[in-house]
Design a protein around this motif. Sequence first.
Motif, PDB file in Angstrom:
ATOM      1  N   LEU A 164      -6.000   6.590  -5.176  1.00  4.44           N
ATOM      2  CA  LEU A 164      -5.874   6.311  -3.821  1.00  4.44           C
ATOM      3  C   LEU A 164      -6.934   7.073  -3.234  1.00  4.44           C
ATOM      4  O   LEU A 164      -7.339   8.217  -3.809  1.00  4.44           O
ATOM      5  CB  LEU A 164      -4.805   7.090  -3.271  1.00  4.44           C
ATOM      6  CG  LEU A 164      -3.204   6.396  -3.641  1.00  4.44           C
ATOM      7  CD1 LEU A 164      -2.288   7.151  -2.886  1.00  4.44           C
ATOM      8  CD2 LEU A 164      -3.038   4.893  -3.238  1.00  4.44           C
ATOM      9  N   ASP A 165      -7.618   6.615  -2.314  1.00  2.00           N
ATOM     10  CA  ASP A 165      -8.679   7.376  -1.479  1.00  2.00           C
ATOM     11  C   ASP A 165      -8.303   8.363  -0.645  1.00  2.00           C
ATOM     12  O   ASP A 165      -8.930   9.511  -0.478  1.00  2.00           O
ATOM     13  CB  ASP A 165      -9.273   6.325  -0.455  1.00  2.00           C
ATOM     14  CG  ASP A 165     -10.638   6.904   0.083  1.00  2.00           C
ATOM     15  OD1 ASP A 165     -11.669   6.764  -0.654  1.00  2.00           O
ATOM     16  OD2 ASP A 165     -10.857   7.287   1.271  1.00  2.00           O
ATOM     17  N   ASN A 166      -7.113   8.495  -0.030  1.00  2.00           N
ATOM     18  CA  ASN A 166      -6.346   9.563   0.625  1.00  2.00           C
ATOM     19  C   ASN A 166      -4.877   9.914   0.131  1.00  2.00           C
ATOM     20  O   ASN A 166      -3.952   9.395   0.710  1.00  2.00           O
ATOM     21  CB  ASN A 166      -6.432   9.221   2.175  1.00  2.00           C
ATOM     22  CG  ASN A 166      -5.980  10.373   2.887  1.00  2.00           C
ATOM     23  OD1 ASN A 166      -5.812  11.525   2.391  1.00  2.00           O
ATOM     24  ND2 ASN A 166      -5.905  10.115   4.266  1.00  2.00           N
ATOM     25  N   PRO A 167      -4.674  10.652  -0.857  1.00  3.83           N
ATOM     26  CA  PRO A 167      -3.273  11.049  -1.339  1.00  3.83           C
ATOM     27  C   PRO A 167      -2.469  11.604  -0.300  1.00  3.83           C
ATOM     28  O   PRO A 167      -1.295  11.386  -0.195  1.00  3.83           O
ATOM     29  CB  PRO A 167      -3.585  12.002  -2.617  1.00  3.83           C
ATOM     30  CG  PRO A 167      -5.070  11.782  -3.069  1.00  3.83           C
ATOM     31  CD  PRO A 167      -5.769  11.583  -1.609  1.00  3.83           C
ATOM     32  N   LEU A 168      -3.185  12.433   0.887  1.00  6.73           N
ATOM     33  CA  LEU A 168      -2.353  13.116   1.917  1.00  6.73           C
ATOM     34  C   LEU A 168      -1.497  11.859   2.597  1.00  6.73           C
ATOM     35  O   LEU A 168      -0.404  12.080   2.904  1.00  6.73           O
ATOM     36  CB  LEU A 168      -3.214  13.393   2.718  1.00  6.73           C
ATOM     37  CG  LEU A 168      -2.604  14.255   3.997  1.00  6.73           C
ATOM     38  CD1 LEU A 168      -1.856  15.392   3.223  1.00  6.73           C
ATOM     39  CD2 LEU A 168      -3.697  14.890   4.769  1.00  6.73           C
ATOM     40  N   ALA A 169      -2.096  10.550   2.829  1.00  7.57           N
ATOM     41  CA  ALA A 169      -1.501   9.666   3.396  1.00  7.57           C
ATOM     42  C   ALA A 169      -0.326   9.223   2.706  1.00  7.57           C
ATOM     43  O   ALA A 169       0.745   8.729   3.400  1.00  7.57           O
ATOM     44  CB  ALA A 169      -2.391   8.363   3.849  1.00  7.57           C
ATOM     45  N   ALA A 170      -0.259   8.927   1.552  1.00  8.92           N
ATOM     46  CA  ALA A 170       0.857   8.657   0.686  1.00  8.92           C
ATOM     47  C   ALA A 170       2.029   9.935   0.559  1.00  8.92           C
ATOM     48  O   ALA A 170       2.867   9.230   0.792  1.00  8.92           O
ATOM     49  CB  ALA A 170       0.466   8.508  -0.797  1.00  8.92           C
ATOM     50  N   PHE A 171       1.578  10.968   0.520  1.00  8.21           N
ATOM     51  CA  PHE A 171       2.785  12.010   0.752  1.00  8.21           C
ATOM     52  C   PHE A 171       3.283  12.131   2.113  1.00  8.21           C
ATOM     53  O   PHE A 171       4.503  12.195   2.001  1.00  8.21           O
ATOM     54  CB  PHE A 171       1.954  13.572   0.368  1.00  8.21           C
ATOM     55  CG  PHE A 171       1.652  13.653  -0.750  1.00  8.21           C
ATOM     56  CD1 PHE A 171       2.237  13.118  -2.012  1.00  8.21           C
ATOM     57  CD2 PHE A 171       0.682  14.466  -1.308  1.00  8.21           C
ATOM     58  CE1 PHE A 171       1.837  13.615  -3.356  1.00  8.21           C
ATOM     59  CE2 PHE A 171       0.011  14.670  -2.582  1.00  8.21           C
ATOM     60  CZ  PHE A 171       0.862  14.493  -3.656  1.00  8.21           C
ATOM     61  N   ARG A 172       2.631  11.737   3.071  1.00  9.07           N
ATOM     62  CA  ARG A 172       3.206  11.545   4.351  1.00  9.07           C
ATOM     63  C   ARG A 172       4.218  10.390   4.534  1.00  9.07           C
ATOM     64  O   ARG A 172       5.315  10.419   4.868  1.00  9.07           O
ATOM     65  CB  ARG A 172       2.163  11.221   5.400  1.00  9.07           C
ATOM     66  CG  ARG A 172       1.320  12.622   5.893  1.00  9.07           C
ATOM     67  CD  ARG A 172       0.712  12.378   7.419  1.00  9.07           C
ATOM     68  NE  ARG A 172      -0.182  13.520   7.333  1.00  9.07           N
ATOM     69  CZ  ARG A 172      -1.637  13.385   7.571  1.00  9.07           C
ATOM     70  NH1 ARG A 172      -2.334  12.384   7.035  1.00  9.07           N
ATOM     71  NH2 ARG A 172      -2.233  14.507   7.722  1.00  9.07           N
ATOM     72  N   GLU A 173       3.699   9.339   3.808  1.00  9.08           N
ATOM     73  CA  GLU A 173       4.750   8.305   3.698  1.00  9.08           C
ATOM     74  C   GLU A 173       5.957   8.596   2.715  1.00  9.08           C
ATOM     75  O   GLU A 173       6.950   8.148   3.174  1.00  9.08           O
ATOM     76  CB  GLU A 173       3.913   7.077   3.012  1.00  9.08           C
ATOM     77  CG  GLU A 173       4.937   5.676   3.222  1.00  9.08           C
ATOM     78  CD  GLU A 173       5.034   5.150   4.364  1.00  9.08           C
ATOM     79  OE1 GLU A 173       5.401   3.888   4.465  1.00  9.08           O
ATOM     80  OE2 GLU A 173       4.832   5.980   5.368  1.00  9.08           O
ATOM     81  N   ALA A 174       5.692   9.347   1.561  1.00 12.18           N
ATOM     82  CA  ALA A 174       6.804   9.626   0.875  1.00 12.18           C
ATOM     83  C   ALA A 174       7.783  10.511   1.814  1.00 12.18           C
ATOM     84  O   ALA A 174       9.093  10.394   1.421  1.00 12.18           O
ATOM     85  CB  ALA A 174       6.377  10.400  -0.229  1.00 12.18           C
ATOM     86  N   HIS A 175       7.129  11.288   2.425  1.00  9.06           N
ATOM     87  CA  HIS A 175       7.801  12.392   3.360  1.00  9.06           C
ATOM     88  C   HIS A 175       9.080  11.508   4.365  1.00  9.06           C
ATOM     89  O   HIS A 175      10.032  11.877   4.546  1.00  9.06           O
ATOM     90  CB  HIS A 175       7.199  13.552   4.025  1.00  9.06           C
ATOM     91  CG  HIS A 175       7.967  14.517   4.714  1.00  9.06           C
ATOM     92  ND1 HIS A 175       8.433  14.555   5.812  1.00  9.06           N
ATOM     93  CD2 HIS A 175       8.273  15.538   3.894  1.00  9.06           C
ATOM     94  CE1 HIS A 175       9.294  15.585   6.307  1.00  9.06           C
ATOM     95  NE2 HIS A 175       9.057  16.441   4.949  1.00  9.06           N
ATOM     96  N   ASP A 178       0.836  -1.298  -0.001  1.00  6.86           N
ATOM     97  CA  ASP A 178       0.008   0.006  -0.099  1.00  6.86           C
ATOM     98  C   ASP A 178       0.787   1.170  -0.125  1.00  6.86           C
ATOM     99  O   ASP A 178       1.969   1.164   0.556  1.00  6.86           O
ATOM    100  CB  ASP A 178      -0.866  -0.057   1.256  1.00  6.86           C
ATOM    101  CG  ASP A 178      -1.881   1.151   1.256  1.00  6.86           C
ATOM    102  OD1 ASP A 178      -1.679   2.346   0.964  1.00  6.86           O
ATOM    103  OD2 ASP A 178      -3.393   0.852   1.158  1.00  6.86           O
ATOM    104  N   ALA A 179       0.538   2.452  -0.717  1.00 11.09           N
ATOM    105  CA  ALA A 179       1.315   3.543  -0.735  1.00 11.09           C
ATOM    106  C   ALA A 179       1.546   4.189   0.315  1.00 11.09           C
ATOM    107  O   ALA A 179       2.265   5.081   0.639  1.00 11.09           O
ATOM    108  CB  ALA A 179       0.796   4.459  -2.047  1.00 11.09           C
ATOM    109  N   SER A 180       0.622   3.956   1.331  1.00 11.39           N
ATOM    110  CA  SER A 180       0.534   4.635   2.629  1.00 11.39           C
ATOM    111  C   SER A 180       1.272   4.078   3.829  1.00 11.39           C
ATOM    112  O   SER A 180       1.459   4.378   4.920  1.00 11.39           O
ATOM    113  CB  SER A 180      -0.903   5.102   3.067  1.00 11.39           C
ATOM    114  OG  SER A 180      -1.645   3.839   3.261  1.00 11.39           O
ATOM    115  N   ALA A 181       1.615   2.664   3.627  1.00 14.99           N
ATOM    116  CA  ALA A 181       2.313   1.770   4.428  1.00 14.99           C
ATOM    117  C   ALA A 181       3.457   1.181   3.749  1.00 14.99           C
ATOM    118  O   ALA A 181       3.191  -0.179   3.536  1.00 14.99           O
ATOM    119  CB  ALA A 181       1.247   1.056   5.147  1.00 14.99           C
TER     120      ALA A 181
END
Length: 295
Positions: free
Chosen positions: A136-147, A113-116
């Motif tokens: 994605l349902d929530n791109p913000l979670a993926a950006f946090r994971e990218a950061h 998963d892009a967020s985990a």
Amino acid sequence: MTAPAQFVDQRQVRRNFARAASTYDAVAVLQREIGSRMLERLDYVRIEPQRVLDLGCGTGASLTALHERYPDALLIGADLCEAMLQVDRAKRSRLRWLLPFLRGHKTPLLAADASALPLKPQSIGLLWSNLMLHWLDNPLAAFREAHRLLDVGGLLMFSTFGPDTLKELRASFGDSHAHTQRFTDMHDYGDMLLECGFSDPVMDAEVLTMTYASVDDLLTDLRQSGSACAMYARRRGLAGRSLWAEVRTVYGRLARDGRLPATVEVVYGHAWKAARKKTTDGRTIVRFDPQQRHR
């Protein structure tokens, strides 16, 4: 506490791409073109990453190009759909005999998963993502994971689709169901990047027009590339003949020289991970540079 509403059905996203794994490369002309345009943007970026993550790597077209650009870097691919990764593995095995720069390089491929993502913090120098965020349902979670994954000074570079994408198809349906994905405005993506702590986000967009001989050809293209609607609000049963006849009639009015237009708004973004200015508990970090004393 009430759980937040979900709009994108991730299981359906996975199913759509699994069904399309064997046909994806034959029809993914647009995806490869946008990936090529992203690569051109790297010509203006000074970065020599030790590790590169392709998030949403699919069947691996960008991984091969990134290998050629950064031959000394460790390339890692991650995708939600294991079936797409299996195609990538088989293709990469064949390509090693044809492309010398791939020999001796093993590319870890992760179904995740892009967020985990199962990767260590600050382990990535370049995080690349071509046309993944709108699934994605929530791109913000993926950006946090990218950061979290990017090292200080690391670069996030991505593309996705904007709100005008497939606007002709949406307008041709008169029912209350979703028939395309939900596409986010580029300014909202920029706000998300800032919220996650990225520095100097740059967003821009361009509009492309694909053409098709019929609505059915467009829908076949979407299905064979895994790009069919995966919203919870999609129609679950089969649409009746009268609905499809109406869609073909309405969409058909847009024909020019026997071809139907399909608008694609492509959103590009990149941002850097800067050094933290605050601790996790909100205290400001002040850095002092020691000065040498001269006798």
